[in-house]
Design a protein around this motif. Sequence first.
Motif, short mmCIF file in Angstrom:
data_model
loop_
_atom_site.label_atom_id
_atom_site.label_comp_id
_atom_site.label_asym_id
_atom_site.label_seq_id
_atom_site.Cartn_x
_atom_site.Cartn_y
_atom_site.Cartn_z
N THR A 193 8.77 6.31 5.26
CA THR A 193 8.53 6.46 3.47
C THR A 193 8.65 7.12 2.34
OG1 THR A 193 6.49 6.89 4.35
CG2 THR A 193 7.16 4.60 4.56
N GLN A 219 -4.86 8.19 1.44
CA GLN A 219 -4.81 6.41 2.69
C GLN A 219 -6.43 6.11 3.04
OE1 GLN A 219 -2.10 4.92 3.20
NE2 GLN A 219 -1.24 6.20 0.93
N GLY A 266 6.10 2.31 1.38
CA GLY A 266 5.16 2.41 2.33
C GLY A 266 4.64 1.17 2.89
N GLN A 295 -2.43 3.41 -5.70
CA GLN A 295 -2.60 2.90 -3.65
C GLN A 295 -2.20 2.02 -3.68
OE1 GLN A 295 -7.05 3.92 -3.68
NE2 GLN A 295 -6.65 4.90 -1.45
N LYS A 338 0.78 -1.59 0.08
CA LYS A 338 -0.14 -0.27 -0.40
C LYS A 338 0.49 1.07 -0.07
CE LYS A 338 -3.69 1.30 1.78
NZ LYS A 338 -4.49 2.91 3.39
N ASN A 339 1.25 2.03 -1.39
CA ASN A 339 2.04 3.23 -0.98
C ASN A 339 1.20 4.22 -0.30
OD1 ASN A 339 2.87 1.79 -3.53
ND2 ASN A 339 1.78 2.10 -4.88
N GLU A 340 2.66 4.62 0.62
CA GLU A 340 2.35 6.32 0.50
C GLU A 340 2.33 6.86 0.09
OE1 GLU A 340 1.62 4.36 5.65
OE2 GLU A 340 4.08 5.90 4.85
N ARG A 378 7.75 -1.53 6.96
CA ARG A 378 7.37 -0.36 5.60
C ARG A 378 8.33 -0.21 5.25
NH1 ARG A 378 9.02 4.12 7.92
NH2 ARG A 378 10.41 2.87 9.23
#
Length: 338
Positions: free
Chosen positions: A121, A338, A73, A103, A41-43, A90
Amino acid sequence: MASIPQTMSGILIEEPGDAEVLKWKTDLAVPQLSEGKILVKNEWVGVNYIDTYFRKGLYKAPMPMITGGEAGGIVVDVHPSVSNFKPGDRVGYLSSTRGSYAQYNVISPHTCIKLPDNISTNMAAASLLQGLTALTFIREAHPVKAGEWVLVHAAAGGVGSILCEMCSSVGANVIGTAGTPEKMDTAKKNGAQWVISSRKPQDEIVAEVLKITEGHGIDCVFDGVGAATFEADLQLAARKATLCVFGNASGAVPPVDPLRLSAGTPAKNLKLMRPTLFGYVVTAEEFHKYATELLGMIEKGIVKLEKTSTYQLENAKQAHIDLESRKTTGKLLLQVPQ
Ligand code: NDP
């Protein structure tokens, strides 16, 4: 950990073109895990010049496409065949198959690293692709040594900033080029002892370099600008220099007659390289060795990541427009909702 949805938001490219083809979508399918892969899940997503080449079709990829080759992420799912990552880790990663402007992304763990507590991240997305490019090039394309003359084009840009930091930290004499007085100032802060305006005619840049180096010329040119600067590179190179031409910000360099590498009296005997990062981090061992060293350089303050500009993922189009119009300094990041 929250359950994984069926759909996600992200940027889709349906046909090659200018920045207008970067379309924000809210109903993209979340990619499915497959053998040997993990779902992240990319941040934060890193923007790189290469993203513009895929968008424009200079580099070919099947369409429709989600572009983007790096992010930071959280791992949210892991295929049973993968043992070295788990949900909740992470991470920062590179993806040679792109897909990070969204996302979620399914990636190979080979080019993914767990982040130590003091690396966010955000920092991973700001450093991995450009930092590993600089690090592998100064080690493998041309092992940069103390006392050598190095020229870094676009020395206030993403890769250029880090090249200046790394080359000056090993004691090389670094000359940078940059396009505005503010960028020239940034290039100096990055470690370039001399900075020349990249807006000057190329013959003036050659003359300035020869003056600064008292006629010696440059032992290694790092050139991500390409077409606009290559002819000058040949002229300002010292005998036995390396021309490390690694990008096309101004267009691709046309084919070169190899005889030109031995022009001059005495012959210059130049080495012409056209390296790509992904050729230096093919195995997990190679990636981990260099990524660990890069994160160590961030911890030590050699790589500072001082200049970053943040855009919302939805505004990726503006990030591309700014990058291609030479407006940007340092790293461009996309914040993922998010
Ligand atoms: P930058 O942040 O360096 O942005 C590009 C910079 O190039 C501009 O800010 C500008 O700096 C300079 N430039 C000079 N002429 C032009 C022009 N005509 N059009 C646009 N820009 C121009 O980008 P990145 O750090 O993301 O990438 C730098 C280069 O490195 C790119 O060519 C990229 O493709 C390449 N690259 C290659 C990799 C590889 O593995 N081979 C990996 C990563 C990047 P100024 O105005 O200050 O002169």
